[in-house]
Design an enzyme around this catalytic site. Structure first.
Site, mmCIF file in Angstrom:
data_model
loop_
_atom_site.group_PDB
_atom_site.id
_atom_site.type_symbol
_atom_site.label_atom_id
_atom_site.label_comp_id
_atom_site.label_asym_id
_atom_site.label_seq_id
_atom_site.Cartn_x
_atom_site.Cartn_y
_atom_site.Cartn_z
ATOM 1 N N SER A 190 67.205 45.081 19.611
ATOM 2 C CA SER A 190 66.472 44.312 20.627
ATOM 3 C C SER A 190 67.225 43.033 20.991
ATOM 4 O O SER A 190 67.258 42.630 22.157
ATOM 5 C CB SER A 190 65.066 43.980 20.133
ATOM 6 O OG SER A 190 65.105 43.232 18.922
ATOM 7 N N TYR A 191 67.834 42.402 20.005
ATOM 8 C CA TYR A 191 68.604 41.175 20.237
ATOM 9 C C TYR A 191 69.788 41.464 21.161
ATOM 10 O O TYR A 191 70.025 40.739 22.136
ATOM 11 C CB TYR A 191 69.087 40.632 18.893
ATOM 12 C CG TYR A 191 69.877 39.353 18.951
ATOM 13 C CD1 TYR A 191 69.264 38.153 19.292
ATOM 14 C CD2 TYR A 191 71.235 39.338 18.644
ATOM 15 C CE1 TYR A 191 69.998 36.964 19.322
ATOM 16 C CE2 TYR A 191 71.962 38.166 18.666
ATOM 17 C CZ TYR A 191 71.342 36.980 19.008
ATOM 18 O OH TYR A 191 72.057 35.812 19.048
ATOM 19 N N ALA A 192 70.522 42.544 20.848
ATOM 20 C CA ALA A 192 71.678 42.915 21.662
ATOM 21 C C ALA A 192 71.251 43.275 23.075
ATOM 22 O O ALA A 192 71.938 42.927 24.051
ATOM 23 C CB ALA A 192 72.417 44.082 21.014
ATOM 24 N N ALA A 193 70.123 43.968 23.208
ATOM 25 C CA ALA A 193 69.638 44.347 24.535
ATOM 26 C C ALA A 193 69.329 43.108 25.370
ATOM 27 O O ALA A 193 69.677 43.029 26.556
ATOM 28 C CB ALA A 193 68.393 45.224 24.406
ATOM 29 N N LYS A 195 70.566 40.081 24.956
ATOM 30 C CA LYS A 195 71.793 39.327 25.216
ATOM 31 C C LYS A 195 72.666 39.991 26.278
ATOM 32 O O LYS A 195 73.282 39.309 27.115
ATOM 33 C CB LYS A 195 72.586 39.142 23.922
ATOM 34 C CG LYS A 195 71.926 38.200 22.921
ATOM 35 C CD LYS A 195 71.662 36.838 23.527
ATOM 36 C CE LYS A 195 71.217 35.811 22.512
ATOM 37 N NZ LYS A 195 70.888 34.510 23.126
#
Length: 288
Positions: A190-193, A195
């Site tokens: 979710s963090y990568a998405a 960002k």
């Protein structure tokens, strides 16, 4: 008479030399001052500016002479940051409690900034929360929403609301992304998405806002923070293994290594830089 004339000439040359040295020293001091204060009189909004990387950013911008608006969710932390920054750097700091996922709260931040300072030169979207370390298949919708709303939506809200004022100042937006998205870090779905969404948003804004004189860039940092220090103490062997994977052999200092690059991006020195992703990862994010 000849000796006296020679002596007077020598004294005159010495005085002229001393005057030149004093002038050059003062000129050098003024040049250094101007270089350090390259953002003097500016107004910079930094989300998450009360701690960690955000506080390091605030220090760097304050050192460069910019007044600050720092936002976050904990009032006491923001007030403490304000007091330290004003005492150390002599700039004015406006702390505002705001959740980036709250559209109305962001409108209030921008309105209060304009009421206090009358302008906005730089917006730095740094704040982000997420369920770090959670595998993709274990994410709930709530977990995913947490990252998207606190990161991608927050950047969108701030950028949209600040745009008219950034257009007036020919200002700059600096958005924070991450190596988690660039390189597919495990447990960071979710963090990568969020960002990578911010990176896409930034590139479109750079293209659309270029005619307005607004520059938009992205920074992907790998910095030492309070939470990382705690992780180092709890897992020293894993920390050492991580350090060994970084060619420069350390994590970045939030102020000196991350903040000063952001000051450069916000300054006239970077007037031809827009739409770029700057990887500040000590060489661990080597790309062609």
């Amino acid at each position: 008479h000849t000796r006296k004339r020679i002596r007077n000439l020598f004294i005159g040359d010495f005085i002229n030399l001393a005057a030149k040295i004093i002038f050059l020293r003062k000129f050098d001091e003024q040049s250094n001052y101007k270089d350090m204060k390259k953002l003097e009189g500016n107004v910079t909004i930094i989300t998450g500016g009360g701690k960690g990387i955000g506080y390091g950013l605030a220090e760097a911008f304050a050192e460069a002479g910019s007044n600050l608006v720092i936002t976050g969710r904990t009032e006491s932390r923001l007030v403490s940051a304000k007091e330290r920054l004003e005492a150390q750097y002599g700039v004015k700091v406006l702390p505002i409690v705001a959740d980036g996922a709250d559209e109305e709260a962001i409108k209030n931040v921008v309105a209060r900034t304009i009421a206090e300072f009358g302008k906005i030169n730089t917006l730095v979207n740094n704040a982000q929360v997420s369920k770090s370390g959670l595998p993709l298949v274990e994410h709930s919708r709530e977990d995913f929403d947490l990252a998207i709303y606190s990161g991608l939506y927050a950047a969108f809200f701030y950028m949209r609301e600040c745009h008219p004022y950034l257009k007036e100042t020919h200002g700059s937006v600096i958005n924070f992304a991450s190596g988690a998205g660039l390189f597919g870090k495990l447990g960071q779905a979710s963090y990568a998405a969020a960002k990578e969404g911010i990176r896409g948003l930034s590139r479109v804004a750079a293209a659309e806002w270029g005619p307005d004189g607004i520059r938009v860039n992205v920074v992907c940092p790998l910095a030492m923070t309070e939470s990382l220090q705690q992780w180092k103490e709890n897992y020293p062997e894993l920390f050492e293994k991580t350090i060994q994977s970084i060619p420069l052999g350390r994590f970045a200092d939030p102020m000196q290594d991350i903040g000063r690059v952001c000051v450069f991006l916000a300054s006239d020195d970077a007037s031809f830089v827009t739409g770029e992703t700057i990887s500040l990862q000590g060489g661990s994010g080597l790309r062609p």
